[in-house]
Write a protein that holds these residues in place. Structure first.
Motif, mmCIF file in Angstrom:
data_model
loop_
_atom_site.group_PDB
_atom_site.id
_atom_site.type_symbol
_atom_site.label_atom_id
_atom_site.label_comp_id
_atom_site.label_asym_id
_atom_site.label_seq_id
_atom_site.Cartn_x
_atom_site.Cartn_y
_atom_site.Cartn_z
ATOM 1 N N ALA A 162 4.891 3.823 -6.769
ATOM 2 C CA ALA A 162 3.496 3.584 -6.416
ATOM 3 C C ALA A 162 2.638 4.132 -7.532
ATOM 4 N N ASP A 163 1.549 3.446 -7.799
ATOM 5 C CA ASP A 163 0.617 4.005 -8.762
ATOM 6 C C ASP A 163 -0.456 4.777 -8.012
ATOM 7 N N GLU A 164 -1.334 5.424 -8.744
ATOM 8 C CA GLU A 164 -2.328 6.277 -8.099
ATOM 9 C C GLU A 164 -3.334 5.504 -7.249
ATOM 10 N N THR A 165 -3.410 4.190 -7.393
ATOM 11 C CA THR A 165 -4.347 3.408 -6.586
ATOM 12 C C THR A 165 -3.729 2.951 -5.267
ATOM 13 N N THR A 166 -2.424 3.148 -5.094
ATOM 14 C CA THR A 166 -1.757 2.732 -3.866
ATOM 15 C C THR A 166 -1.893 3.830 -2.824
ATOM 16 N N ALA A 167 -2.538 3.493 -1.721
ATOM 17 C CA ALA A 167 -2.793 4.464 -0.656
ATOM 18 C C ALA A 167 -1.909 4.162 0.544
ATOM 19 N N LEU A 168 -0.640 4.537 0.471
ATOM 20 C CA LEU A 168 0.286 4.244 1.563
ATOM 21 C C LEU A 168 0.054 5.108 2.783
ATOM 22 N N ASP A 169 -0.748 6.160 2.653
ATOM 23 C CA ASP A 169 -1.039 6.999 3.807
ATOM 24 C C ASP A 169 -2.129 6.409 4.692
ATOM 25 N N ASP A 170 -2.851 5.409 4.185
ATOM 26 C CA ASP A 170 -3.883 4.747 4.977
ATOM 27 C C ASP A 170 -3.229 3.828 6.003
ATOM 28 N N ASP A 171 -4.051 3.205 6.844
ATOM 29 C CA ASP A 171 -3.568 2.220 7.810
ATOM 30 C C ASP A 171 -3.307 0.923 7.045
ATOM 31 N N ILE A 172 -2.051 0.690 6.681
ATOM 32 C CA ILE A 172 -1.713 -0.426 5.801
ATOM 33 C C ILE A 172 -0.994 -1.572 6.508
ATOM 34 N N LEU A 173 -0.784 -1.481 7.803
ATOM 35 C CA LEU A 173 0.012 -2.492 8.504
ATOM 36 C C LEU A 173 -0.420 -3.922 8.224
ATOM 37 N N ASP A 174 -1.724 -4.152 8.158
ATOM 38 C CA ASP A 174 -2.215 -5.518 7.983
ATOM 39 C C ASP A 174 -2.853 -5.752 6.618
ATOM 40 N N THR A 175 -2.589 -4.865 5.676
ATOM 41 C CA THR A 175 -3.051 -5.032 4.304
ATOM 42 C C THR A 175 -1.976 -5.797 3.541
ATOM 43 N N THR A 176 -2.366 -6.786 2.779
ATOM 44 C CA THR A 176 -1.358 -7.570 2.060
ATOM 45 C C THR A 176 -0.660 -6.711 1.012
ATOM 46 N N PHE A 177 0.599 -7.047 0.770
ATOM 47 C CA PHE A 177 1.352 -6.335 -0.250
ATOM 48 C C PHE A 177 0.665 -6.464 -1.606
ATOM 49 N N ASP A 178 0.062 -7.608 -1.862
ATOM 50 C CA ASP A 178 -0.652 -7.818 -3.119
ATOM 51 C C ASP A 178 -1.769 -6.789 -3.293
ATOM 52 N N LEU A 179 -2.551 -6.579 -2.244
ATOM 53 C CA LEU A 179 -3.628 -5.588 -2.313
ATOM 54 C C LEU A 179 -3.087 -4.162 -2.426
ATOM 55 N N LEU A 180 -1.881 -3.939 -1.921
ATOM 56 C CA LEU A 180 -1.255 -2.626 -2.032
ATOM 57 C C LEU A 180 -0.625 -2.403 -3.408
ATOM 58 N N GLY A 181 -0.595 -3.466 -4.221
ATOM 59 C CA GLY A 181 -0.055 -3.347 -5.571
ATOM 60 C C GLY A 181 1.420 -3.680 -5.695
ATOM 61 N N TYR A 182 2.001 -4.328 -4.673
ATOM 62 C CA TYR A 182 3.409 -4.699 -4.709
ATOM 63 C C TYR A 182 3.541 -6.208 -4.884
ATOM 64 N N GLU A 183 4.086 -6.620 -6.044
ATOM 65 C CA GLU A 183 4.295 -8.037 -6.309
ATOM 66 C C GLU A 183 5.684 -8.451 -5.821
ATOM 67 N N SER A 184 6.021 -9.720 -6.005
ATOM 68 C CA SER A 184 7.250 -10.271 -5.441
ATOM 69 C C SER A 184 8.499 -9.550 -5.943
ATOM 70 N N LEU A 185 8.543 -9.159 -7.202
ATOM 71 C CA LEU A 185 9.719 -8.462 -7.719
ATOM 72 C C LEU A 185 9.922 -7.123 -7.010
ATOM 73 N N ALA A 186 8.841 -6.406 -6.767
ATOM 74 C CA ALA A 186 8.930 -5.136 -6.045
ATOM 75 C C ALA A 186 9.415 -5.360 -4.617
ATOM 76 N N LEU A 187 8.961 -6.448 -3.997
ATOM 77 C CA LEU A 187 9.401 -6.744 -2.630
ATOM 78 C C LEU A 187 10.870 -7.141 -2.589
ATOM 79 N N LEU A 188 11.337 -7.848 -3.609
ATOM 80 C CA LEU A 188 12.756 -8.200 -3.659
ATOM 81 C C LEU A 188 13.612 -6.941 -3.791
ATOM 82 N N GLU A 189 13.182 -6.009 -4.611
ATOM 83 C CA GLU A 189 13.903 -4.741 -4.737
ATOM 84 C C GLU A 189 13.857 -3.968 -3.414
#
Length: 89
Positions: free
Chosen positions: A21-48
């Motif tokens: 995660a980079d410093e802009t990724t706030a995984l401690d927030d309520d992220i259930l309905d936030t898109t992975f794209d907005l969280l900074g995770y692209e398709s390659l990260a999701l495949l991993e």
């Protein structure tokens, strides 16, 4: 034995393990309905991330499943469906 439920905390742990995660990724927030794209995770990260889930939980997630899951809630629901199917099989 297959775990009973895959939770948001499980997903956060695996996301950090698989893709970091980079410093802009706030995984401690309520992220259930936030898109992975907005969280900074692209398709390659999701495949991993999917690969880590498969190894840890003993289920199979195809690439389309991972790219179709737009939010953490989508992915958690899919993983829990696969876990339930694995218990029945």
């Amino acid at each position: 034995m297959t775990p009973h439920r895959f939770t948001l905390d499980d997903l956060k742990r695996i996301l950090l393990q698989a893709a970091g995660a980079d410093e802009t990724t706030a995984l401690d927030d309520d992220i259930l309905d936030t898109t992975f794209d907005l969280l900074g995770y692209e398709s390659l990260a999701l495949l991993e991330t999917g690969g880590c889930i498969e190894r840890e939980y003993g289920i199979s997630l195809d690439d389309d499943t991972l790219t179709d899951a737009l939010t953490p809630r989508d992915l958690i629901d899919t993983v829990n469906e696969r876990l339930a199917a694995a218990r029945v099989a």
